[in-house]
Design an enzyme around this catalytic site. Structure first.
Site, PDB file in Angstrom:
ATOM      1  N   CYS A 189     -33.521  -4.417 -19.302  1.00 16.94           N
ATOM      2  CA  CYS A 189     -33.185  -5.108 -18.467  1.00 16.94           C
ATOM      3  C   CYS A 189     -33.291  -4.172 -17.194  1.00 16.94           C
ATOM      4  O   CYS A 189     -33.113  -2.860 -17.487  1.00 16.94           O
ATOM      5  CB  CYS A 189     -32.877  -6.519 -18.704  1.00 16.94           C
ATOM      6  SG  CYS A 189     -30.819  -6.091 -18.446  1.00 16.94           S
TER       7      CYS A 189
ATOM      8  N   ARG B 151     -29.705 -10.226 -18.944  1.00 20.79           N
ATOM      9  CA  ARG B 151     -30.292 -10.615 -20.728  1.00 20.79           C
ATOM     10  C   ARG B 151     -30.768  -9.583 -21.484  1.00 20.79           C
ATOM     11  O   ARG B 151     -30.540  -9.679 -22.590  1.00 20.79           O
ATOM     12  CB  ARG B 151     -32.305 -10.689 -19.794  1.00 20.79           C
ATOM     13  CG  ARG B 151     -32.009 -11.027 -18.429  1.00 20.79           C
ATOM     14  CD  ARG B 151     -33.664 -11.179 -17.505  1.00 20.79           C
ATOM     15  NE  ARG B 151     -33.768 -10.277 -16.797  1.00 20.79           N
ATOM     16  CZ  ARG B 151     -34.425  -9.663 -15.563  1.00 20.79           C
ATOM     17  NH1 ARG B 151     -35.480  -9.872 -15.740  1.00 20.79           N
ATOM     18  NH2 ARG B 151     -34.197  -7.816 -15.349  1.00 20.79           N
TER      19      ARG B 151
ATOM     20  N   ASP C 178     -35.239 -12.876 -14.132  1.00 18.09           N
ATOM     21  CA  ASP C 178     -33.003 -11.997 -13.621  1.00 18.09           C
ATOM     22  C   ASP C 178     -32.781 -13.702 -13.467  1.00 18.09           C
ATOM     23  O   ASP C 178     -32.768 -13.836 -12.618  1.00 18.09           O
ATOM     24  CB  ASP C 178     -34.061 -11.629 -12.891  1.00 18.09           C
ATOM     25  CG  ASP C 178     -32.320 -11.014 -13.196  1.00 18.09           C
ATOM     26  OD1 ASP C 178     -31.547 -10.573 -13.000  1.00 18.09           O
ATOM     27  OD2 ASP C 178     -32.680  -9.850 -11.684  1.00 18.09           O
TER      28      ASP C 178
END
Ligand code: 4NP
Length: 154
Positions: free
Chosen positions: A7, A13, A123
């Protein structure tokens, strides 16, 4: 088999995806190495964001032991499959690929469960707590699919 989750910051994440897949690989007794990295290096050396840690722990998947690192071009040599969370990660990783072979390793993780839709894992960094649970749920489904495919290939 070695799988890398990628990520932007490697604190929300991708460590959650990493922790989920590690736990499932261990549970199934599969011979798979899992790691994660960020396209940005601002958080290198840090533990996951406390909000992602809390969500993981609440759902039975602790990720407090993971530490962030920056994605490196050598990861293309090290890993067989590189799962990215969103289009921006995809573009950043593809931009440093050296060959078609490198590029073929890169896939958006939600294409595993929504084929060809190119969905993003949003996000959660600037959002509220619900964002973290939503991310967990998406990554839980996607990592289930990775396990399903790994068991077929075994
Ligand atoms: P992640 O979230 O990419 O899921 O780890 C982010 C964490 C930190 C930042 C951006 C995204 N940041 O800009 O510091």
């Amino acid at each position: 088999m070695k799988i890398l989750m990628v990520c932007l910051g490697n604190i929300c994440r991708s460590p959650m995806a990493d922790g989920l897949l590690r736990a499932k690989v261990q549970k199934e007794g599969l011979n798979v190495i899992v790691d994660s990295a960020g396209t940005g290096g601002w958080h290198a050396g840090e533990a996951p964001d406390p909000r992602m840690q809390e969500t993981g722990a609440k759902n039975g998947v602790p990720i407090d032991f993971l530490r962030a690192r920056k994605f490196s071009v050598t990861d293309f040599d090290e890993f067989d499959q590189i799962y990215v969370m969103d289009s921006s990660n995809y573009n950043d990783v593809i931009a440093i690929a050296r060959s078609e072979k490198d590029k073929e390793k890169v896939e958006k993780i939600l294409n595993l469960i929504y084929p060809s839709e190119n969905r993003n894992v949003p996000d959660p960094y600037y959002g509220g707590a619900k964002g973290f649970q939503d991310v967990f749920d998406m990554l839980d489904k996607a990592t289930d699919e990775i396990i399903r495919q790994l068991k077929i290939d075994e």
